[in-house]
Design a protein around this motif. Structure first.
Motif, mmCIF file in Angstrom:
data_model
loop_
_atom_site.group_PDB
_atom_site.id
_atom_site.type_symbol
_atom_site.label_atom_id
_atom_site.label_comp_id
_atom_site.label_asym_id
_atom_site.label_seq_id
_atom_site.Cartn_x
_atom_site.Cartn_y
_atom_site.Cartn_z
ATOM 1 N N LEU A 241 0.833 -1.201 0.000
ATOM 2 C CA LEU A 241 0.000 0.000 0.000
ATOM 3 C C LEU A 241 0.868 1.252 0.000
ATOM 4 C CD1 LEU A 241 -2.699 1.493 0.203
ATOM 5 C CD2 LEU A 241 -2.594 1.170 2.693
ATOM 6 N N ASN A 242 1.916 1.236 0.817
ATOM 7 C CA ASN A 242 2.812 2.389 0.883
ATOM 8 C C ASN A 242 3.511 2.616 -0.458
ATOM 9 O OD1 ASN A 242 2.836 0.778 3.601
ATOM 10 N ND2 ASN A 242 3.087 2.922 4.180
ATOM 11 N N VAL A 243 3.961 1.530 -1.066
ATOM 12 C CA VAL A 243 4.626 1.637 -2.373
ATOM 13 C C VAL A 243 3.666 2.188 -3.415
ATOM 14 C CG1 VAL A 243 5.727 0.336 -4.234
ATOM 15 C CG2 VAL A 243 6.267 -0.213 -1.847
ATOM 16 N N GLY A 244 2.430 1.690 -3.411
ATOM 17 C CA GLY A 244 1.437 2.178 -4.356
ATOM 18 C C GLY A 244 1.161 3.664 -4.191
ATOM 19 N N LEU A 245 1.076 4.111 -2.941
ATOM 20 C CA LEU A 245 0.851 5.532 -2.677
ATOM 21 C C LEU A 245 2.035 6.381 -3.129
ATOM 22 C CD1 LEU A 245 -0.832 5.259 0.833
ATOM 23 C CD2 LEU A 245 -1.893 6.184 -1.231
ATOM 24 N N LEU A 246 3.251 5.867 -2.935
ATOM 25 C CA LEU A 246 4.432 6.601 -3.402
ATOM 26 C C LEU A 246 4.452 6.707 -4.925
ATOM 27 C CD1 LEU A 246 7.502 5.562 -1.209
ATOM 28 C CD2 LEU A 246 6.374 7.780 -1.347
ATOM 29 N N VAL A 247 4.079 5.629 -5.606
ATOM 30 C CA VAL A 247 3.996 5.669 -7.068
ATOM 31 C C VAL A 247 2.954 6.695 -7.501
ATOM 32 C CG1 VAL A 247 3.352 4.353 -9.118
ATOM 33 C CG2 VAL A 247 4.816 3.312 -7.379
ATOM 34 N N ALA A 248 1.808 6.697 -6.812
ATOM 35 C CA ALA A 248 0.760 7.672 -7.129
ATOM 36 C C ALA A 248 1.268 9.101 -6.918
ATOM 37 C CB ALA A 248 -0.471 7.416 -6.269
ATOM 38 N N ALA A 249 2.038 9.309 -5.849
ATOM 39 C CA ALA A 249 2.601 10.630 -5.584
ATOM 40 C C ALA A 249 3.575 11.041 -6.685
ATOM 41 C CB ALA A 249 3.292 10.644 -4.227
ATOM 42 N N ALA A 250 4.409 10.091 -7.148
ATOM 43 C CA ALA A 250 5.367 10.391 -8.219
ATOM 44 C C ALA A 250 4.642 10.760 -9.512
ATOM 45 C CB ALA A 250 6.286 9.197 -8.444
ATOM 46 N N VAL A 251 3.593 10.004 -9.838
ATOM 47 C CA VAL A 251 2.789 10.328 -11.025
ATOM 48 C C VAL A 251 2.139 11.702 -10.861
ATOM 49 C CG1 VAL A 251 0.759 9.673 -12.366
ATOM 50 C CG2 VAL A 251 2.375 7.912 -11.610
#
Length: 485
Positions: A241-251
């Motif tokens: 979940l944390n990784v997914g949120l970080l990817v979303a933040a980068a996008v």
């Protein structure tokens, strides 16, 4: 109401603020105190709130998280909105919202209504944080900017230090609802002072008003929310979940940059980052705040597990740092006015480096004194840095950009605190070689503390390099610049 002249010209000698300016600063200071108090006062109440609402600790943590998320996601946007529609008008609305939301928090019948009220309170706090700093340029002369910034920094530190002790006393007395209701009379006073003494907004023709960047605002809010949640969810475990949120933040960052580069009236002008002084100040603020969070994350475990202190004594020792910052802020501002913001920035970073290195070498056998002395050095250095850095940025900001720049400064600090809670906490746990720091052996906790502050010292050295390198770059870009300012 216009602010009366504050005294002599900057070149003619020292300036003495008039009573109107003093009352205006009192209103701004109280606004800063309330917003920082709102951050720290609820933490001590979480066990009581978990019992009152029959909720898990993970659920009541949202009482703190909702406030932090609201501030982080909108602080730049509300700063820019103040630039567009009038800072006085928006600040009065922010104080009113904070005060009303505080009352709703105190009257909340359920946990989720309390969390919603805390989010509204955080929105009001974001407006107060962003616009109090922006108002300095309109209420005090340029030669006294450092003193005013030092005062605001002091009030922020006082709010942080007062929160745990005031919250504990109110919970033990009237009960947990009082920790929110106490804001009501203070909010009314802040609203009166701001309404009575802050300068009126300049009226501009509608044709001169830039449009508010709604798309950019939404993208930035979603991006910051994704990053903040990535850093705070998981309770020490960094999962998918944390990784997914970080990817979303980068996008989100990519989309935001693309949107702002094409917007006719962008929320943040990307060309601002070509100014080395601003970029350097924001980077240093983030790094320094990351390190300061280490003192709050590591300190309680070290004092309790390695030194074996009782909870009450742990709280007393932890309050020393904010107290030192509160006592240092105003003198640091005056010194920055006299000797220049850059010199004081470097001095503050040097003190933080020294204090972090001392902590990384301190054996547990030295007890409380061995912990407190370097903590005092770190927090005093932080107060000096924060005051000087804010002064350097806000002194020459154009009037129509003060709100958004102030919001960016506050955002860099918040992002540093959020990142520090996750990253420095992970360094501490890894260095202590344990999955559960609450049951770790005293020696392991002491080792974790020393390694964590060795990493902290390295981060501050990076900030020092940025400060010196950025100064050199700024001189090359502006050869006529005063070398002391």
């Amino acid at each position: 109401m216009k602010i009366i002249s504050t005294g002599q010209d900057a070149m003619a000698g020292p300036m003495v603020p008039t009573p109107s300016v003093r009352w205006a600063l009192a209103g701004l200071s109280l606004s800063m105190l309330l917003s920082s108090l709102g951050t720290s006062v609820a933490n001590v109440a979480l066990p009581t709130l978990a019992e009152a609402f029959t909720a898990s600790f993970q659920q009541v943590q949202w009482i703190v998280l909702a406030y932090l998320l609201a501030i982080t996601t909108v602080i730049v946007s509300v700063g820019r909105l103040g630039d567009l529609i009038g800072r006085r008008r928006l600040l009065l609305g922010g104080i009113l919202l904070f005060t009303a939301a505080s009352v709703l928090c105190g009257l909340a019948p359920t946990l989720w209504s309390l969390i919603a009220a805390r989010a509204a309170q955080g929105l009001g706090a974001a407006i107060m944080m962003a616009l109090t700093m922006a108002f300095v340029g309109e209420t005090v002369p340029k030669a006294r900017t450092g003193s005013a910034m030092g005062l605001l920094g002091t009030m922020s530190a006082v709010g942080t230090a007062l929160g745990p002790s005031l919250g504990g006393a109110l919970i033990a007395g009237p009960g947990w609802r009082a920790i929110f209701l106490v804001n009501a009379p203070l909010g009314v006073l802040a609203l009166f002072l701001a309404h009575r003494h802050l300068p009126v907004d300049r009226q501009r023709p509608r044709t001169d008003r830039a449009a508010f960047d709604r798309v950019g605002t939404l993208l930035l809010a979603l991006t910051l929310a994704a990053y903040a949640l990535a850093m705070t969810l998981g309770h020490g475990r960094f999962g998918s979940l944390n990784v997914g949120l970080l990817v979303a933040a980068a996008v989100g960052v990519g989309l935001f940059v693309r949107t702002e580069s094409r917007a006719a009236s962008p929320l943040i002008r990307l060309t601002m980052f070509r100014d080395p002084a601003l970029s350097v100040s924001l980077a240093m603020s983030t790094l320094v705040s990351t390190v300061m969070m280490a003192t709050l994350v590591v300190g309680p475990f070290y004092l309790a597990r390695a030194l074996g202190l009782h909870e009450a004594l742990v709280g007393l020792v932890l309050s020393v740092g904010p107290l030192v910052a509160a006592l240092t802020g105003v003198p640091a501002g005056r010194i920055a006015d006299r000797f220049g913001a850059h010199r004081m920035t470097v001095l503050g970073l040097a003190a933080m480096t020294a204090g972090s290195l001392i902590l990384s070498l301190t054996p547990a056998g030295l007890g409380i004194a061995g912990h407190l002395v370097p903590i005092v050095v770190i927090t005093a250095g932080y107060a000096v840095f924060q005051t000087a850095n804010n002064t350097a940025v806000m002194t020459d900001v154009p009037p129509d950009r003060r709100g958004v720049i102030s919001g960016m400064l506050n955002l860099s600090r918040n992002l540093g605190l959020i990142t520090g809670a996750s990253v420095m906490g992970a360094v501490f746990a890894l260095a202590a070689a344990t999955n559960d720091i609450t049951t770790a052996a005293p020696d392991a906790v002491a080792t974790g503390m020393r390694i964590t502050f060795a990493v902290a010292a390295a981060l501050i050295v990076v900030a020092l390099v940025i400060a010196v390198g950025g100064r050199g770059l700024a001189r090359r870009n502006s050869p006529a610049e005063d070398p002391v300012s």
